[in-house]
Scaffold this motif. Structure first.
Motif, PDB file in Angstrom:
ATOM      1  N   LEU A  51     -33.559  -1.419  10.216  1.00 52.69           N
ATOM      2  CA  LEU A  51     -32.659  -2.326   9.503  1.00 52.69           C
ATOM      3  C   LEU A  51     -33.293  -3.692   9.242  1.00 52.69           C
ATOM      4  O   LEU A  51     -32.968  -4.343   8.241  1.00 52.69           O
ATOM      5  N   LEU A  52     -34.181  -4.140  10.137  1.00 49.94           N
ATOM      6  CA  LEU A  52     -34.744  -5.481   9.976  1.00 49.94           C
ATOM      7  C   LEU A  52     -35.542  -5.637   8.671  1.00 49.94           C
ATOM      8  O   LEU A  52     -35.322  -6.605   7.934  1.00 49.94           O
ATOM      9  N   PRO A  53     -36.490  -4.732   8.341  1.00 49.07           N
ATOM     10  CA  PRO A  53     -37.173  -4.914   7.056  1.00 49.07           C
ATOM     11  C   PRO A  53     -36.226  -4.793   5.872  1.00 49.07           C
ATOM     12  O   PRO A  53     -36.433  -5.454   4.837  1.00 49.07           O
ATOM     13  N   VAL A  54     -35.183  -3.964   6.000  1.00 45.52           N
ATOM     14  CA  VAL A  54     -34.193  -3.870   4.928  1.00 45.52           C
ATOM     15  C   VAL A  54     -33.480  -5.213   4.760  1.00 45.52           C
ATOM     16  O   VAL A  54     -33.262  -5.688   3.636  1.00 45.52           O
ATOM     17  N   ALA A  55     -33.130  -5.846   5.888  1.00 45.76           N
ATOM     18  CA  ALA A  55     -32.452  -7.144   5.833  1.00 45.76           C
ATOM     19  C   ALA A  55     -33.363  -8.213   5.237  1.00 45.76           C
ATOM     20  O   ALA A  55     -32.923  -9.041   4.428  1.00 45.76           O
ATOM     21  N   VAL A  56     -34.639  -8.213   5.633  1.00 51.19           N
ATOM     22  CA  VAL A  56     -35.589  -9.193   5.091  1.00 51.19           C
ATOM     23  C   VAL A  56     -35.776  -8.980   3.595  1.00 51.19           C
ATOM     24  O   VAL A  56     -35.811  -9.935   2.806  1.00 51.19           O
ATOM     25  N   GLY A  57     -35.903  -7.716   3.174  1.00 52.51           N
ATOM     26  CA  GLY A  57     -36.018  -7.429   1.746  1.00 52.51           C
ATOM     27  C   GLY A  57     -34.773  -7.837   0.988  1.00 52.51           C
ATOM     28  O   GLY A  57     -34.857  -8.368  -0.130  1.00 52.51           O
ATOM     29  N   ALA A  58     -33.588  -7.612   1.589  1.00 51.88           N
ATOM     30  CA  ALA A  58     -32.339  -8.019   0.940  1.00 51.88           C
ATOM     31  C   ALA A  58     -32.269  -9.535   0.787  1.00 51.88           C
ATOM     32  O   ALA A  58     -31.777 -10.050  -0.229  1.00 51.88           O
ATOM     33  N   LEU A  59     -32.773 -10.264   1.792  1.00 49.76           N
ATOM     34  CA  LEU A  59     -32.816 -11.722   1.679  1.00 49.76           C
ATOM     35  C   LEU A  59     -33.712 -12.138   0.513  1.00 49.76           C
ATOM     36  O   LEU A  59     -33.376 -13.056  -0.247  1.00 49.76           O
ATOM     37  N   GLY A  60     -34.856 -11.463   0.372  1.00 51.17           N
ATOM     38  CA  GLY A  60     -35.731 -11.763  -0.750  1.00 51.17           C
ATOM     39  C   GLY A  60     -35.063 -11.496  -2.084  1.00 51.17           C
ATOM     40  O   GLY A  60     -35.168 -12.304  -3.024  1.00 51.17           O
ATOM     41  N   VAL A  61     -34.335 -10.378  -2.188  1.00 51.89           N
ATOM     42  CA  VAL A  61     -33.622 -10.056  -3.428  1.00 51.89           C
ATOM     43  C   VAL A  61     -32.547 -11.102  -3.704  1.00 51.89           C
ATOM     44  O   VAL A  61     -32.343 -11.529  -4.854  1.00 51.89           O
ATOM     45  N   ALA A  62     -31.846 -11.534  -2.645  1.00 51.63           N
ATOM     46  CA  ALA A  62     -30.812 -12.563  -2.816  1.00 51.63           C
ATOM     47  C   ALA A  62     -31.418 -13.864  -3.327  1.00 51.63           C
ATOM     48  O   ALA A  62     -30.850 -14.526  -4.208  1.00 51.63           O
ATOM     49  N   LEU A  63     -32.573 -14.236  -2.798  1.00 49.90           N
ATOM     50  CA  LEU A  63     -33.233 -15.454  -3.266  1.00 49.90           C
ATOM     51  C   LEU A  63     -33.686 -15.306  -4.717  1.00 49.90           C
ATOM     52  O   LEU A  63     -33.634 -16.267  -5.498  1.00 49.90           O
ATOM     53  N   LEU A  64     -34.131 -14.111  -5.073  1.00 47.02           N
ATOM     54  CA  LEU A  64     -34.530 -13.875  -6.463  1.00 47.02           C
ATOM     55  C   LEU A  64     -33.328 -13.969  -7.406  1.00 47.02           C
ATOM     56  O   LEU A  64     -33.467 -14.385  -8.565  1.00 47.02           O
ATOM     57  N   ALA A  65     -32.151 -13.575  -6.912  1.00 42.84           N
ATOM     58  CA  ALA A  65     -30.955 -13.576  -7.752  1.00 42.84           C
ATOM     59  C   ALA A  65     -30.332 -14.961  -7.879  1.00 42.84           C
ATOM     60  O   ALA A  65     -29.579 -15.215  -8.827  1.00 42.84           O
ATOM     61  N   LEU A  66     -30.628 -15.855  -6.947  1.00 48.86           N
ATOM     62  CA  LEU A  66     -30.048 -17.195  -7.004  1.00 48.86           C
ATOM     63  C   LEU A  66     -30.623 -17.986  -8.164  1.00 48.86           C
ATOM     64  O   LEU A  66     -31.773 -17.792  -8.568  1.00 48.86           O
ATOM     65  N   ASP A  67     -29.811 -18.906  -8.665  1.00 48.67           N
ATOM     66  CA  ASP A  67     -30.250 -19.783  -9.757  1.00 48.67           C
ATOM     67  C   ASP A  67     -31.162 -20.860  -9.181  1.00 48.67           C
ATOM     68  O   ASP A  67     -30.705 -21.676  -8.369  1.00 48.67           O
ATOM     69  N   PRO A  68     -32.441 -20.894  -9.575  1.00 51.94           N
ATOM     70  CA  PRO A  68     -33.360 -21.894  -9.015  1.00 51.94           C
ATOM     71  C   PRO A  68     -33.240 -23.269  -9.642  1.00 51.94           C
ATOM     72  O   PRO A  68     -33.970 -24.182  -9.263  1.00 51.94           O
ATOM     73  N   SER A  69     -32.332 -23.451 -10.616  1.00 54.57           N
ATOM     74  CA  SER A  69     -32.260 -24.731 -11.322  1.00 54.57           C
ATOM     75  C   SER A  69     -31.845 -25.875 -10.402  1.00 54.57           C
ATOM     76  O   SER A  69     -32.140 -27.036 -10.686  1.00 54.57           O
ATOM     77  N   MET A  70     -31.169 -25.554  -9.284  1.00 59.00           N
ATOM     78  CA  MET A  70     -30.733 -26.611  -8.381  1.00 59.00           C
ATOM     79  C   MET A  70     -31.915 -27.291  -7.698  1.00 59.00           C
ATOM     80  O   MET A  70     -31.784 -28.380  -7.166  1.00 59.00           O
ATOM     81  N   ARG A  71     -33.080 -26.631  -7.702  1.00 61.58           N
ATOM     82  CA  ARG A  71     -34.280 -27.206  -7.104  1.00 61.58           C
ATOM     83  C   ARG A  71     -35.375 -27.342  -8.157  1.00 61.58           C
ATOM     84  O   ARG A  71     -36.559 -27.203  -7.851  1.00 61.58           O
ATOM     85  N   ALA A  72     -34.959 -27.591  -9.380  1.00 60.17           N
ATOM     86  CA  ALA A  72     -35.900 -27.596 -10.494  1.00 60.17           C
ATOM     87  C   ALA A  72     -36.969 -28.673 -10.349  1.00 60.17           C
ATOM     88  O   ALA A  72     -38.070 -28.531 -10.859  1.00 60.17           O
ATOM     89  N   GLY A  73     -36.653 -29.755  -9.665  1.00 62.95           N
ATOM     90  CA  GLY A  73     -37.627 -30.830  -9.525  1.00 62.95           C
ATOM     91  C   GLY A  73     -38.662 -30.593  -8.446  1.00 62.95           C
ATOM     92  O   GLY A  73     -39.609 -31.385  -8.318  1.00 62.95           O
ATOM     93  N   MET A  74     -38.511 -29.546  -7.676  1.00 63.26           N
ATOM     94  CA  MET A  74     -39.431 -29.266  -6.576  1.00 63.26           C
ATOM     95  C   MET A  74     -40.570 -28.372  -7.052  1.00 63.26           C
ATOM     96  O   MET A  74     -40.366 -27.485  -7.873  1.00 63.26           O
ATOM     97  N   PRO A  75     -41.781 -28.581  -6.537  1.00 57.57           N
ATOM     98  CA  PRO A  75     -42.882 -27.695  -6.904  1.00 57.57           C
ATOM     99  C   PRO A  75     -42.738 -26.340  -6.233  1.00 57.57           C
ATOM    100  O   PRO A  75     -42.117 -26.218  -5.167  1.00 57.57           O
ATOM    101  N   ARG A  76     -43.291 -25.335  -6.849  1.00 55.03           N
ATOM    102  CA  ARG A  76     -43.247 -24.001  -6.247  1.00 55.03           C
ATOM    103  C   ARG A  76     -44.212 -23.956  -5.054  1.00 55.03           C
ATOM    104  O   ARG A  76     -45.334 -24.457  -5.141  1.00 55.03           O
ATOM    105  N   PRO A  77     -43.783 -23.333  -3.958  1.00 53.07           N
ATOM    106  CA  PRO A  77     -44.641 -23.295  -2.757  1.00 53.07           C
ATOM    107  C   PRO A  77     -45.717 -22.214  -2.860  1.00 53.07           C
ATOM    108  O   PRO A  77     -45.744 -21.263  -2.068  1.00 53.07           O
TER     109      PRO A  77
END
Length: 301
Positions: A128-154
């Motif tokens: 379940l742990l890698p599934v949860a980590v992958g789901a977190l990554g998918v959730a971050l991909l689905a979020l709108d990044p415009s709220m941090r538009a002024g920040m450089p990509r890491p």
């Protein structure tokens, strides 16, 4: 040298309690996060030490490895409890929070000697742990990044963290396929061990380390892409990916169990762990400390 030493101890030095409520709240929130993160990393490292009981078959060397991993855990636990003590002293209303976090950490440490049994009993967690980590990554991909538009990509933090986590997975596969069989049957060449396992039909567990590494590699790649797209901080991205790699290594004894049993049954040897596993665990504990420091620093910035 004095400046470097001062910077190193700065996060642990008690600060004057601000009179301004806003500044006090910000300082206390930072202390609370810091204390909890250090305690989580410390308990995780204590469980890494608890997984080393088979290493006692190597005599005093096994005790040395347990002590080294334990020292890393104690250092992080000390930092965490110190932060919680400062939290409670500066603001008594937070005593219940500090007490609860501290009590959970104590319970976690007390369970550390039974880490091997616990990780076997809750084996499904490793799936379940890698599934949860992958789901977190998918959730971050689905979020709108415009709220941090002024920040450089890491980019640097994501690249270093992803490569480091992948190397940890590769180290685990190497331990399972090479170092473990050679440790259990040191007088037999590795090709002969693998040949005898195939001849005896005991090679069925060989797919497990590859499945483990594949699942975690996909999960870490998704997490890295999510952190990159959402423009998280360099420290935060690196710390998160390092933490994911460390968590993955907790499954290594389970991943290697079938291979170890196959070698023991085929070559009539005793079971156990590879001679390299304690060193891998110490590396994981040190990386857990690094990840905790990066995550704490990222939130403070």
């Amino acid at each position: 040298m004095t400046t470097l030493a001062a910077r190193a101890i700065a996060p642990f030095r008690p600060l004057p309690t601000p009179t301004d409520p806003g500044r006090l709240g910000a300082m206390q929130d930072a202390r609370q996060r810091s204390g909890i993160v250090w305690l989580v990393a410390g308990v995780a490292s204590a469980h890494l030490a608890g997984l080393q009981w088979p290493a006692l078959a190597y005599g005093m060397v096994g005790w040395v490895w347990i002590a080294l991993i334990g020292l890393v855990a104690v250092a992080m636990l000390t930092a965490g409890f110190a932060q919680l003590a400062l939290l409670a002293r500066a603001e008594p209303r937070r005593i219940p929070t500090a007490t609860t976090a501290g009590a959970l950490a104590v319970v976690g440490v007390l369970l550390a000697p039974a880490a091997g049994f616990l990780w076997i009993a809750f084996g499904m967690v490793h799936v379940l742990l890698p599934v949860a980590v992958g789901a977190l990554g998918v959730a971050l991909l689905a979020l709108d990044p415009s709220m941090r538009a002024g920040m450089p990509r890491p980019a640097a933090g994501t690249l270093i963290g992803t490569v480091s986590a992948a190397l940890l997975l590769g180290l685990g596969v190497l331990d399972a396929f090479v170092l473990l069989p050679m440790s259990l049957a040191p007088d037999v060449p590795l090709p002969a061990i693998l040949a005898q396992l195939r001849a005896a039909g005991e090679d069925g567990g060989m797919w497990t380390p590859l499945a483990w590494a594949g699942m975690w590699l996909i999960a870490i790649a998704l997490l890295g892409m999510g952190l990159l797209r959402n423009r998280r901080s360099q420290r935060g991205a690196l710390g998160t990916l390092l933490a994911a790699g460390v968590v993955a290594l907790f499954a290594l004894p389970i991943v290697e169990f079938s291979i170890g049993m196959g070698v023991a049954d085929t070559l009539a040897t005793q079971g156990g762990m590879s001679t390299a596993f304690p060193a891998i665990s110490l590396l994981a504990a040190l990386l857990a400390a690094l990840a905790a420091g990066l995550l704490i620093g990222a939130r403070q910035r």
